[in-house]
Design a protein around this motif. Structure first.
Motif, mmCIF file in Angstrom:
data_model
loop_
_atom_site.group_PDB
_atom_site.id
_atom_site.type_symbol
_atom_site.label_atom_id
_atom_site.label_comp_id
_atom_site.label_asym_id
_atom_site.label_seq_id
_atom_site.Cartn_x
_atom_site.Cartn_y
_atom_site.Cartn_z
ATOM 1 N N PRO A 50 0.844 -1.195 0.000
ATOM 2 C CA PRO A 50 0.000 0.000 0.000
ATOM 3 C C PRO A 50 0.881 1.247 0.000
ATOM 4 N N THR A 51 0.312 2.352 -0.419
ATOM 5 C CA THR A 51 1.031 3.618 -0.420
ATOM 6 C C THR A 51 0.876 4.292 0.943
ATOM 7 N N TYR A 52 2.001 4.672 1.519
ATOM 8 C CA TYR A 52 2.020 5.484 2.738
ATOM 9 C C TYR A 52 2.884 6.700 2.459
ATOM 10 N N TYR A 53 2.348 7.893 2.768
ATOM 11 C CA TYR A 53 3.100 9.100 2.417
ATOM 12 C C TYR A 53 2.750 10.214 3.397
ATOM 13 N N VAL A 54 3.685 10.496 4.297
ATOM 14 C CA VAL A 54 3.598 11.671 5.159
ATOM 15 C C VAL A 54 4.286 12.799 4.404
ATOM 16 N N ALA A 55 3.523 13.792 3.989
ATOM 17 C CA ALA A 55 4.053 14.825 3.087
ATOM 18 C C ALA A 55 4.092 16.178 3.778
ATOM 19 N N SER A 56 5.213 16.861 3.639
ATOM 20 C CA SER A 56 5.353 18.250 4.063
ATOM 21 C C SER A 56 4.973 18.456 5.527
ATOM 22 N N LEU A 57 5.447 17.571 6.387
ATOM 23 C CA LEU A 57 5.206 17.684 7.830
ATOM 24 C C LEU A 57 6.267 18.611 8.423
ATOM 25 N N LEU A 58 5.824 19.683 9.079
ATOM 26 C CA LEU A 58 6.776 20.599 9.689
ATOM 27 C C LEU A 58 7.535 19.888 10.804
ATOM 28 N N VAL A 59 8.839 19.865 10.682
ATOM 29 C CA VAL A 59 9.673 19.121 11.627
ATOM 30 C C VAL A 59 9.464 19.611 13.045
ATOM 31 N N ASP A 60 9.422 20.925 13.248
ATOM 32 C CA ASP A 60 9.358 21.458 14.606
ATOM 33 C C ASP A 60 8.042 21.147 15.295
ATOM 34 N N GLN A 61 6.997 20.843 14.532
ATOM 35 C CA GLN A 61 5.709 20.542 15.141
ATOM 36 C C GLN A 61 5.658 19.148 15.744
ATOM 37 N N CYS A 62 6.254 18.178 15.076
ATOM 38 C CA CYS A 62 6.102 16.783 15.506
ATOM 39 C C CYS A 62 7.418 16.092 15.854
ATOM 40 N N LEU A 63 8.525 16.616 15.382
ATOM 41 C CA LEU A 63 9.839 16.011 15.655
ATOM 42 C C LEU A 63 10.775 17.104 16.176
ATOM 43 N N PRO A 64 10.428 17.718 17.312
ATOM 44 C CA PRO A 64 11.122 18.937 17.730
ATOM 45 C C PRO A 64 12.596 18.752 18.055
ATOM 46 N N GLY A 65 13.024 17.527 18.371
ATOM 47 C CA GLY A 65 14.433 17.328 18.681
ATOM 48 C C GLY A 65 15.283 16.933 17.498
ATOM 49 N N LEU A 66 14.667 16.727 16.348
ATOM 50 C CA LEU A 66 15.409 16.206 15.202
ATOM 51 C C LEU A 66 16.488 17.181 14.742
ATOM 52 N N ARG A 67 16.150 18.462 14.707
ATOM 53 C CA ARG A 67 17.121 19.444 14.234
ATOM 54 C C ARG A 67 18.285 19.602 15.211
ATOM 55 N N THR A 68 17.968 19.696 16.495
ATOM 56 C CA THR A 68 19.029 19.894 17.477
ATOM 57 C C THR A 68 19.923 18.668 17.602
ATOM 58 N N ALA A 69 19.446 17.533 17.116
ATOM 59 C CA ALA A 69 20.271 16.320 17.116
ATOM 60 C C ALA A 69 21.274 16.319 15.974
ATOM 61 N N GLY A 70 21.276 17.366 15.162
ATOM 62 C CA GLY A 70 22.258 17.471 14.092
ATOM 63 C C GLY A 70 21.729 17.245 12.708
ATOM 64 N N ASN A 71 20.389 17.159 12.573
ATOM 65 C CA ASN A 71 19.769 16.933 11.263
ATOM 66 C C ASN A 71 19.181 18.247 10.743
ATOM 67 N N ASP A 72 20.046 19.184 10.369
ATOM 68 C CA ASP A 72 19.526 20.483 9.961
ATOM 69 C C ASP A 72 20.576 21.239 9.156
ATOM 70 N N LEU A 73 20.089 22.075 8.239
ATOM 71 C CA LEU A 73 20.917 23.071 7.572
ATOM 72 C C LEU A 73 20.673 24.400 8.261
ATOM 73 N N ASP A 74 21.714 25.076 8.638
ATOM 74 C CA ASP A 74 21.568 26.363 9.304
ATOM 75 C C ASP A 74 21.469 27.463 8.248
ATOM 76 N N LEU A 75 20.327 27.508 7.572
ATOM 77 C CA LEU A 75 20.151 28.520 6.531
ATOM 78 C C LEU A 75 20.035 29.918 7.111
ATOM 79 N N SER A 76 19.613 30.024 8.371
ATOM 80 C CA SER A 76 19.494 31.353 8.972
ATOM 81 C C SER A 76 20.839 32.062 9.026
ATOM 82 N N ALA A 77 21.929 31.302 9.095
ATOM 83 C CA ALA A 77 23.260 31.918 9.086
ATOM 84 C C ALA A 77 23.543 32.615 7.764
ATOM 85 N N GLN A 78 22.775 32.252 6.709
ATOM 86 C CA GLN A 78 22.931 32.896 5.407
ATOM 87 C C GLN A 78 21.749 33.817 5.093
#
Length: 341
Positions: free
Chosen positions: A114-142
């Motif tokens: 079957p097809t399963y597709y979680v699309a365009s889920l905002l990371v900070d809403q549901c996976l708030p620790g993912l970015r601080t764990a090192g999974n992020d591009l720091d685009l704000s620095a640019q």
């Protein structure tokens, strides 16, 4: 896709985790940076196994329900339409990400899942620790504010579409094939309905896996302008605003993280509103009137931004001058008032 197409440009020499943003925006062409995010913990877990990547996601999930598309095996991983193009072939469901990951895990070896597709889920809403764990591009620095979204599924195909914002997409788990077309190919891609759509934007109705060139003959011309690339885990692709892109998940479990941002300030709305208004007010007029309105739009909109008002004193320019946040509010109020009459 079996046909030969041009390759997407690959840019060398970028530092790990630091996209060459100014070069990308200056050149405004699709560009790949190989291995840019290969050091992300999520990427490294995915290289171990799909289960390790799923466990990494679970470790940062806060339990909030997520929206996802589900389709039976007949959808073949392609959220699309029924035969009449009035209904989608997938259901929109809500549930826990844990449950979605469990279902994906149970079908890893299924040749027709079957097809399963979680699309365009905002990371900070549901996976708030993912970015601080090192999974992020720091685009704000640019100087770019672009909260990341995550896309989780199996061998899902996102049919060819365009997005108004610029897009940086990072292939985190599994491989993905991107096929891209410049904006002028829109007619040759046979866009479907504006509503409903599988993902918010009109999509090409051509089945790229088996294009029907008798029904959609101009698609052959589009393919002559196409660029394609397969992204490995850790690779990044830049997709300029308004470029059409067809994205195929090539493995039983795939995760992508992307960053959208507009070239305009927040008080400038999407041009899609203007498109709907133009369809309503201009499209069905006699050809002579449409041609006259084309000249009007070329003068006021598509020519140099300053041209239409340059002969007027600045205080007299109104909408022909700079549209700041305060004037944007006035325009919005004026349009709402006139549309409600």
């Amino acid at each position: 896709m079996s046909r030969e197409v041009a390759s997407v440009r690959v840019l060398e020499g970028s530092s790990p985790g630091v996209p060459p943003l100014q070069t990308l925006l200056r050149d405004a062409v699709p560009t790949v940076v190989r291995g840019l995010v290969r050091d992300w913990p999520l990427v490294q877990c995915g290289l171990q196994s799909p289960h390790a990547a799923m466990e990494h996601l679970r470790g940062h999930y806060n339990g909030r329900p997520v929206q996802y598309s589900w389709g039976d095996p007949s959808t073949r991983g392609r959220p699309f339409y029924d035969a009449g193009f009035t209904r989608l072939n997938c259901e929109v469901r809500r549930g826990s990400l844990d449950k979605v990951l469990e279902e994906l895990a149970s079908h890893l070896d299924d040749p027709h899942p079957p097809t399963y597709y979680v699309a365009s889920l905002l990371v900070d809403q549901c996976l708030p620790g993912l970015r601080t764990a090192g999974n992020d591009l720091d685009l704000s620095a640019q100087g770019v504010q672009a909260p990341p979204s995550i896309w989780i599924g199996n061998r899902v195909t996102a049919s060819c579409h365009y997005d108004a914002p610029n897009n940086i997409a990072c292939c985190a788990v599994g491989r993905r094939r991107f096929t891209l077309f410049p904006p002028e190919q829109i007619a040759n891609l046979y866009p479907g309905p504006l509503e409903p759509t599988p993902g918010g934007q009109a999509i090409s109705v051509v089945d790229f896996a088996a294009p029907d060139l008798e029904r959609y003959p101009r698609f052959a011309q589009a393919m002559q302008a196409a660029q394609s690339v397969v992204l490995e885990p850790g690779d990044m692709i830049f997709i300029p605003s308004m470029w059409w892109h067809h994205v195929e998940g090539l493995d039983p479990f795939t995760v992508l993280v992307n960053y959208w941002w507009s070239s305009m300030p927040g008080w400038i709305p999407t041009p899609m509103h203007a498109l709907y208004h133009a369809l309503w007010t201009i499209r069905d007029r006699p050809d002579s009137e449409k041609q006259a309105w084309r000249e009007v739009f070329d003068h006021y909109v598509f020519g140099p931004a300053e041209r239409a008002g340059e002969h007027l004193p600045a205080p007299a320019r109104g909408a022909l001058g700079e549209i700041d946040e305060q004037y944007a509010r006035q325009l919005r109020a004026m349009l709402i008032d006139r549309l409600n009459r």
